[in-house]
Design a protein around this motif. Structure first.
Motif, PDB file in Angstrom:
ATOM      1  N   ARG A   1      38.459  11.131  62.507  1.00  0.00           N
ATOM      2  CA  ARG A   1      38.607  10.096  61.085  1.00  0.00           C
ATOM      3  C   ARG A   1      37.709   8.876  61.193  1.00  0.00           C
ATOM      4  N   ASP A   2      36.758   8.455  60.491  1.00  0.00           N
ATOM      5  CA  ASP A   2      35.946   7.696  60.199  1.00  0.00           C
ATOM      6  C   ASP A   2      35.741   6.748  58.401  1.00  0.00           C
ATOM      7  N   ILE A   3      35.865   6.017  58.922  1.00  0.00           N
ATOM      8  CA  ILE A   3      35.425   4.915  57.764  1.00  0.00           C
ATOM      9  C   ILE A   3      34.003   4.792  56.822  1.00  0.00           C
ATOM     10  N   LEU A   4      33.240   5.303  56.079  1.00  0.00           N
ATOM     11  CA  LEU A   4      32.194   5.299  55.175  1.00  0.00           C
ATOM     12  C   LEU A   4      32.198   4.192  54.877  1.00  0.00           C
ATOM     13  N   LEU A   5      31.174   3.621  54.922  1.00  0.00           N
ATOM     14  CA  LEU A   5      30.599   2.407  54.194  1.00  0.00           C
ATOM     15  C   LEU A   5      29.695   2.466  54.104  1.00  0.00           C
ATOM     16  N   PRO A   6      29.653   2.298  52.606  1.00  0.00           N
ATOM     17  CA  PRO A   6      28.384   2.290  52.432  1.00  0.00           C
ATOM     18  C   PRO A   6      27.197   0.813  51.751  1.00  0.00           C
ATOM     19  N   VAL A   7      26.201   0.579  52.371  1.00  0.00           N
ATOM     20  CA  VAL A   7      26.030  -0.423  52.353  1.00  0.00           C
ATOM     21  C   VAL A   7      24.119  -0.264  51.428  1.00  0.00           C
ATOM     22  N   ARG A   8      24.278  -1.608  50.702  1.00  0.00           N
ATOM     23  CA  ARG A   8      23.324  -1.616  49.690  1.00  0.00           C
ATOM     24  C   ARG A   8      21.964  -1.197  49.926  1.00  0.00           C
ATOM     25  N   SER A   9      21.222  -1.264  51.342  1.00  0.00           N
ATOM     26  CA  SER A   9      19.569  -0.379  51.348  1.00  0.00           C
ATOM     27  C   SER A   9      19.393  -0.208  52.842  1.00  0.00           C
ATOM     28  N   SER A  10      19.009   0.984  53.165  1.00  0.00           N
ATOM     29  CA  SER A  10      18.121   0.840  54.142  1.00  0.00           C
ATOM     30  C   SER A  10      17.378  -0.252  54.768  1.00  0.00           C
ATOM     31  N   LYS A  11      17.469  -0.883  54.366  1.00  0.00           N
ATOM     32  CA  LYS A  11      16.916  -2.463  54.820  1.00  0.00           C
ATOM     33  C   LYS A  11      18.019  -3.472  55.594  1.00  0.00           C
ATOM     34  N   ALA A  12      18.750  -3.274  54.652  1.00  0.00           N
ATOM     35  CA  ALA A  12      19.791  -4.037  54.838  1.00  0.00           C
ATOM     36  C   ALA A  12      21.059  -3.580  56.065  1.00  0.00           C
ATOM     37  N   LEU A  13      20.782  -2.339  56.167  1.00  0.00           N
ATOM     38  CA  LEU A  13      21.462  -1.475  57.211  1.00  0.00           C
ATOM     39  C   LEU A  13      21.225  -1.048  58.412  1.00  0.00           C
ATOM     40  N   GLN A  14      19.190  -1.688  58.334  1.00  0.00           N
ATOM     41  CA  GLN A  14      19.002  -1.862  59.670  1.00  0.00           C
ATOM     42  C   GLN A  14      19.410  -3.058  60.111  1.00  0.00           C
ATOM     43  N   LYS A  15      19.636  -4.573  59.299  1.00  0.00           N
ATOM     44  CA  LYS A  15      19.538  -5.447  59.988  1.00  0.00           C
ATOM     45  C   LYS A  15      21.054  -5.915  59.944  1.00  0.00           C
ATOM     46  N   LEU A  16      22.203  -4.725  60.302  1.00  0.00           N
ATOM     47  CA  LEU A  16      23.931  -5.328  59.943  1.00  0.00           C
ATOM     48  C   LEU A  16      23.784  -5.010  61.536  1.00  0.00           C
ATOM     49  N   LYS A  17      24.898  -6.496  62.113  1.00  0.00           N
ATOM     50  CA  LYS A  17      24.898  -7.196  63.092  1.00  0.00           C
ATOM     51  C   LYS A  17      26.040  -7.006  63.478  1.00  0.00           C
ATOM     52  N   PRO A  18      26.832  -6.221  63.766  1.00  0.00           N
ATOM     53  CA  PRO A  18      28.604  -6.008  63.354  1.00  0.00           C
ATOM     54  C   PRO A  18      28.998  -7.033  64.578  1.00  0.00           C
TER      55      PRO A  18
ATOM     56  N   ASN B   1      43.228   3.677  62.324  1.00  0.00           N
ATOM     57  CA  ASN B   1      43.094   4.668  63.364  1.00  0.00           C
ATOM     58  C   ASN B   1      42.073   5.515  63.108  1.00  0.00           C
ATOM     59  N   VAL B   2      40.893   5.182  63.643  1.00  0.00           N
ATOM     60  CA  VAL B   2      39.741   5.676  63.538  1.00  0.00           C
ATOM     61  C   VAL B   2      38.674   5.738  64.193  1.00  0.00           C
ATOM     62  N   VAL B   3      37.819   6.822  64.420  1.00  0.00           N
ATOM     63  CA  VAL B   3      36.942   6.756  65.860  1.00  0.00           C
ATOM     64  C   VAL B   3      36.066   5.545  65.595  1.00  0.00           C
ATOM     65  N   GLY B   4      35.818   5.484  64.496  1.00  0.00           N
ATOM     66  CA  GLY B   4      34.938   4.500  64.582  1.00  0.00           C
ATOM     67  C   GLY B   4      34.723   4.422  62.488  1.00  0.00           C
TER      68      GLY B   4
ATOM     69  N   THR C   1      25.636  11.814  65.243  1.00  0.00           N
ATOM     70  CA  THR C   1      27.191  12.182  64.684  1.00  0.00           C
ATOM     71  C   THR C   1      27.318  12.653  64.224  1.00  0.00           C
ATOM     72  N   GLY C   2      27.807  13.980  64.935  1.00  0.00           N
ATOM     73  CA  GLY C   2      27.870  15.277  63.388  1.00  0.00           C
ATOM     74  C   GLY C   2      29.429  14.932  62.567  1.00  0.00           C
ATOM     75  N   THR C   3      30.558  14.933  63.550  1.00  0.00           N
ATOM     76  CA  THR C   3      31.450  14.541  62.557  1.00  0.00           C
ATOM     77  C   THR C   3      31.905  13.952  61.333  1.00  0.00           C
ATOM     78  N   SER C   4      30.852  12.660  61.753  1.00  0.00           N
ATOM     79  CA  SER C   4      30.998  11.802  60.200  1.00  0.00           C
ATOM     80  C   SER C   4      29.716  11.494  59.861  1.00  0.00           C
ATOM     81  N   ASN C   5      28.889  12.170  60.200  1.00  0.00           N
ATOM     82  CA  ASN C   5      27.787  12.796  59.079  1.00  0.00           C
ATOM     83  C   ASN C   5      28.500  14.016  57.884  1.00  0.00           C
ATOM     84  N   CYS C   6      29.337  14.511  58.509  1.00  0.00           N
ATOM     85  CA  CYS C   6      30.533  16.318  57.940  1.00  0.00           C
ATOM     86  C   CYS C   6      31.512  15.573  57.022  1.00  0.00           C
ATOM     87  N   ALA C   7      31.508  14.349  57.086  1.00  0.00           N
ATOM     88  CA  ALA C   7      32.615  13.272  56.445  1.00  0.00           C
ATOM     89  C   ALA C   7      31.869  12.752  55.535  1.00  0.00           C
TER      90      ALA C   7
END
Length: 283
Positions: A153-170, A183-186, A218-224
């Motif tokens: 189980r993974d949470i699929l999180l859509p991000v506005r752009s690849s630049k915004a994705l790169q800048k994410l600081k969780p 109850n997810v892996v990540g 990550t194989g499984t999360s990209n399948c999801a």
């Protein structure tokens, strides 16, 4: 001493990818020893391969902190190594895992494909659930945040752009808490690429609950993710994802879907790999 082979899976042009430890034919090792080996190696997962009465091989997967039922990149790494060392005599195999019996396919070009489970679509989350985790202004509100599994189980999180994705600081502590609560892996964050690009999406994967702040492939999360995109964005038979740029380990993951009447009935994740090194560790 235990012999370990380190293989990188989901590599791009024979570089990058995600390293996994591989230990063959040591049924004598206990779970505690396997976890200790995984911890000493320090990779996200280490696979332990033994004989199976139910399939061609039995695979068990350990992170530095616990056993997990399935790991895409460690499985691709296993068959990459078996292929490179001429231990394979056919193209189709089965593996016994804690996620069930899965099939493997090895192409003549060395690309390895692994069957996953058909998708389970679970609850949809609001962007507010990420308030403590990251800058929610980066989230793409046009498509949902959803938990999907093809084995994990993974949470699929859509991000506005690849630049915004790169800048994410969780905030990894908050993200670990959210992962535990749901109850997810990540969290598998992604940004869609332009339609003319050969790459479907750029991704980043965070699994701090399992002591993996970020993983390069990550194989499984990209399948999801492929199943998510099939449902919400575009129905295709093949999706190509790239991941690991923030870790300086660019990776490429290919997901093939088979469908019947717009329902997914087969999910396969594939990629290339290469041998990094072999070493011995004490138990």
């Amino acid at each position: 001493m235990v012999d370990v082979y380190v293989v990188s899976a989901f590599s791009k042009n024979n570089t990058g990818g995600n390293k996994a430890g591989l230990v063959f034919d040591r049924p004598d090792l206990t779970s505690v020893q396997k976890m200790a080996i995984a911890k000493e190696l320090g990779y996200a997962e280490t696979a332990f391969i033994t004989e199976s009465k139910l399939a061609d091989f039995r695979l068990e997967y350990f992170t530095p902190t616990e056993e997990v039922p399935l790991c895409g990149h460690a499985t691709i790494a296993t068959f990459t190594f078996l292929n490179l060392t001429n231990k394979l005599s056919k193209s189709d195999y089965t593996i016994e895992t804690k996620s069930g019996i899965l099939s493997m396919k090895v192409g003549t070009d060395g690309m390895v494909f692994m069957e996953q489970n058909v998708p389970t679509y679970s609850n949809i989350l609001t962007s507010d659930s990420f308030n403590a985790c990251l800058d929610t202004n980066s989230i793409d509100s046009k498509i949902p945040i959803q938990i999907i599994s093809t084995g994990l189980r993974d949470i699929l999180l859509p991000v506005r752009s690849s630049k915004a994705l790169q800048k994410l600081k969780p905030n990894f502590k908050a993200m670990a808490a959210l992962s535990k609560e749901q109850n997810v892996v990540g969290v598998h964050a992604f940004s869609l690429e332009e339609s003319e690009s050969k790459i479907t999406a750029i991704c980043r994967n965070f699994a701090p609950l399992y002591d993996i702040d970020e993983e390069s492939a990550t194989g499984t999360s990209n399948c999801a993710l492929a199943c998510y995109l099939f449902k919400y964005v575009e129905k295709k038979s093949q999706y190509t994802f790239e991941q690991g740029y923030n870790l300086n380990s660019p990776s490429r993951i290919v997901v093939n879907l088979t469908t019947h009447d717009n329902v997914i009935d087969g999910v396969f994740v594939g990629g290339y790999g290469y041998l990094v090194e072999n070493k011995s560790v004490s138990v």
